[in-house]
Design a protein around this motif. Structure first.
Motif, PDB file in Angstrom:
ATOM      1  N   ARG A 156      19.258  16.298  11.501  1.00 33.80           N
ATOM      2  CA  ARG A 156      18.135  15.377  11.621  1.00 33.80           C
ATOM      3  C   ARG A 156      17.212  16.060  12.546  1.00 33.80           C
ATOM      4  O   ARG A 156      16.607  15.226  13.175  1.00 33.80           O
ATOM      5  CB  ARG A 156      18.683  14.010  12.109  1.00 33.80           C
ATOM      6  CG  ARG A 156      19.445  13.379  11.188  1.00 33.80           C
ATOM      7  CD  ARG A 156      20.244  12.328  11.735  1.00 33.80           C
ATOM      8  NE  ARG A 156      21.580  11.746  11.538  1.00 33.80           N
ATOM      9  CZ  ARG A 156      22.658  12.411  11.743  1.00 33.80           C
ATOM     10  NH1 ARG A 156      22.778  13.240  12.521  1.00 33.80           N
ATOM     11  NH2 ARG A 156      23.822  12.007  10.922  1.00 33.80           N
ATOM     12  N   VAL A 157      16.741  17.256  12.350  1.00 37.35           N
ATOM     13  CA  VAL A 157      15.928  17.838  13.428  1.00 37.35           C
ATOM     14  C   VAL A 157      14.623  17.452  13.608  1.00 37.35           C
ATOM     15  O   VAL A 157      14.009  16.928  14.686  1.00 37.35           O
ATOM     16  CB  VAL A 157      16.080  19.339  13.243  1.00 37.35           C
ATOM     17  CG1 VAL A 157      14.981  20.196  14.057  1.00 37.35           C
ATOM     18  CG2 VAL A 157      17.213  19.991  13.364  1.00 37.35           C
ATOM     19  N   ALA A 158      13.964  17.241  12.459  1.00 36.96           N
ATOM     20  CA  ALA A 158      12.465  16.653  12.506  1.00 36.96           C
ATOM     21  C   ALA A 158      12.431  15.416  12.997  1.00 36.96           C
ATOM     22  O   ALA A 158      11.596  15.088  13.985  1.00 36.96           O
ATOM     23  CB  ALA A 158      11.915  16.743  11.151  1.00 36.96           C
ATOM     24  N   PRO A 159      13.197  14.153  12.723  1.00 35.95           N
ATOM     25  CA  PRO A 159      13.048  13.075  13.194  1.00 35.95           C
ATOM     26  C   PRO A 159      13.698  12.821  15.010  1.00 35.95           C
ATOM     27  O   PRO A 159      13.156  12.369  15.453  1.00 35.95           O
ATOM     28  CB  PRO A 159      13.841  12.042  12.423  1.00 35.95           C
ATOM     29  CG  PRO A 159      14.735  12.766  11.271  1.00 35.95           C
ATOM     30  CD  PRO A 159      13.946  14.196  11.346  1.00 35.95           C
ATOM     31  N   PHE A 160      14.508  13.777  14.893  1.00 32.56           N
ATOM     32  CA  PHE A 160      15.129  13.825  16.188  1.00 32.56           C
ATOM     33  C   PHE A 160      13.967  14.476  17.270  1.00 32.56           C
ATOM     34  O   PHE A 160      13.982  13.939  18.377  1.00 32.56           O
ATOM     35  CB  PHE A 160      16.321  14.873  16.336  1.00 32.56           C
ATOM     36  CG  PHE A 160      16.883  14.762  17.797  1.00 32.56           C
ATOM     37  CD1 PHE A 160      17.807  14.132  18.254  1.00 32.56           C
ATOM     38  CD2 PHE A 160      16.609  15.969  18.562  1.00 32.56           C
ATOM     39  CE1 PHE A 160      18.404  14.184  19.531  1.00 32.56           C
ATOM     40  CE2 PHE A 160      17.146  15.892  19.875  1.00 32.56           C
ATOM     41  CZ  PHE A 160      18.057  15.075  20.433  1.00 32.56           C
ATOM     42  N   ASP A 161      13.345  15.512  16.860  1.00 32.56           N
ATOM     43  CA  ASP A 161      12.237  16.074  17.875  1.00 32.56           C
ATOM     44  C   ASP A 161      11.294  14.941  18.069  1.00 32.56           C
ATOM     45  O   ASP A 161      10.672  15.068  19.337  1.00 32.56           O
ATOM     46  CB  ASP A 161      11.566  17.070  17.067  1.00 32.56           C
ATOM     47  CG  ASP A 161      12.434  18.188  16.897  1.00 32.56           C
ATOM     48  OD1 ASP A 161      13.447  18.726  17.484  1.00 32.56           O
ATOM     49  OD2 ASP A 161      11.954  19.442  16.344  1.00 32.56           O
ATOM     50  N   GLY A 162      10.988  14.040  17.480  1.00 32.52           N
ATOM     51  CA  GLY A 162      10.159  12.983  17.727  1.00 32.52           C
ATOM     52  C   GLY A 162      10.653  11.827  18.652  1.00 32.52           C
ATOM     53  O   GLY A 162       9.687  11.128  19.064  1.00 32.52           O
ATOM     54  N   CYS A 163      11.974  11.730  18.907  1.00 32.90           N
ATOM     55  CA  CYS A 163      12.603  10.631  19.573  1.00 32.90           C
ATOM     56  C   CYS A 163      13.243  11.221  20.947  1.00 32.90           C
ATOM     57  O   CYS A 163      13.680  10.492  21.629  1.00 32.90           O
ATOM     58  CB  CYS A 163      13.497  10.190  18.547  1.00 32.90           C
ATOM     59  SG  CYS A 163      12.843   9.138  17.357  1.00 32.90           S
ATOM     60  N   VAL A 164      13.278  12.639  20.913  1.00 31.94           N
ATOM     61  CA  VAL A 164      13.973  13.182  22.078  1.00 31.94           C
ATOM     62  C   VAL A 164      13.584  12.738  23.171  1.00 31.94           C
ATOM     63  O   VAL A 164      14.455  12.522  24.120  1.00 31.94           O
ATOM     64  CB  VAL A 164      14.067  14.810  21.997  1.00 31.94           C
ATOM     65  CG1 VAL A 164      12.646  15.475  22.306  1.00 31.94           C
ATOM     66  CG2 VAL A 164      15.262  15.299  22.876  1.00 31.94           C
TER      67      VAL A 164
END
Length: 167
Positions: free
Chosen positions: A122-130
């Motif tokens: 889930r790298v892309a959505p994770f990057d937006g939420c980290v």
């Protein structure tokens, strides 16, 4: 130049020689708390070192195929422990907000491991939420509460239908 690791070894020998026979229960409790905090700080330093070491693929100098295989062959870590260490180090290297929080003690290693699991696939959505996850970790004292909130985020992300790219 000071060899900080050598100094740590000396300090650990002194600690091991410490006689605690006459200590009160409160003194013993304080020592446990201090040692757990020190162990966490030292483990964050290991993560920081592995992040830099892996970034330059220093493990390949010995002919290792992966960072995990090198760690396993040069330390007493199991495959699972070595893999976890490399994944946390990768998270540390990929996200300065995580690195700052770990370095500053605002994010625990247990919380970082929760984030590693959430990031997987889930790298892309994770990057937006980290950054929000790190802030949440600061606000929530309980690791179980933090893990539950992150698990709910994972469920929401995983339940989304794939984007329609036919247009």
């Amino acid at each position: 130049m000071t060899d900080v690791v050598a100094e740590l070894r000396v300090g650990l020998k002194d600690l091991a020689a410490e006689r605690r026979g006459g200590w009160t229960p409160l003194s013993r409790s304080e020592r446990v708390t201090e040692l757990v905090a020190l162990a966490e700080t030292l483990q964050v330093e290991v993560v920081r070192a592995v992040a830099g070491w892996d970034r330059v693929a220093a493990w390949a100098e010995d002919g290792a195929v992966t960072a995990v295989s090198w760690i396993r062959s040069h330390t007493g870590l199991t495959r699972a422990e070595a893999t976890s260490l490399v994944h946390v180090a990768d998270l540390y290297a990929a996200h300065p907000v995580v690195a700052r929080a770990l370095d500053g003690g605002d994010l625990s290693l247990a919380q970082a491991k929760v984030l590693v699991r959430a990031r997987r696939h889930r790298v892309a959505p994770f990057d937006g939420c980290v950054a929000g996850f790190v802030q949440l970790a600061v606000e929530l004292d309980d690791i179980d509460d933090f893990a539950q909130v992150v698990a709910q985020w994972v469920e929401l992300v995983d339940d989304r239908p794939p984007p329609d790219e036919s247009r």
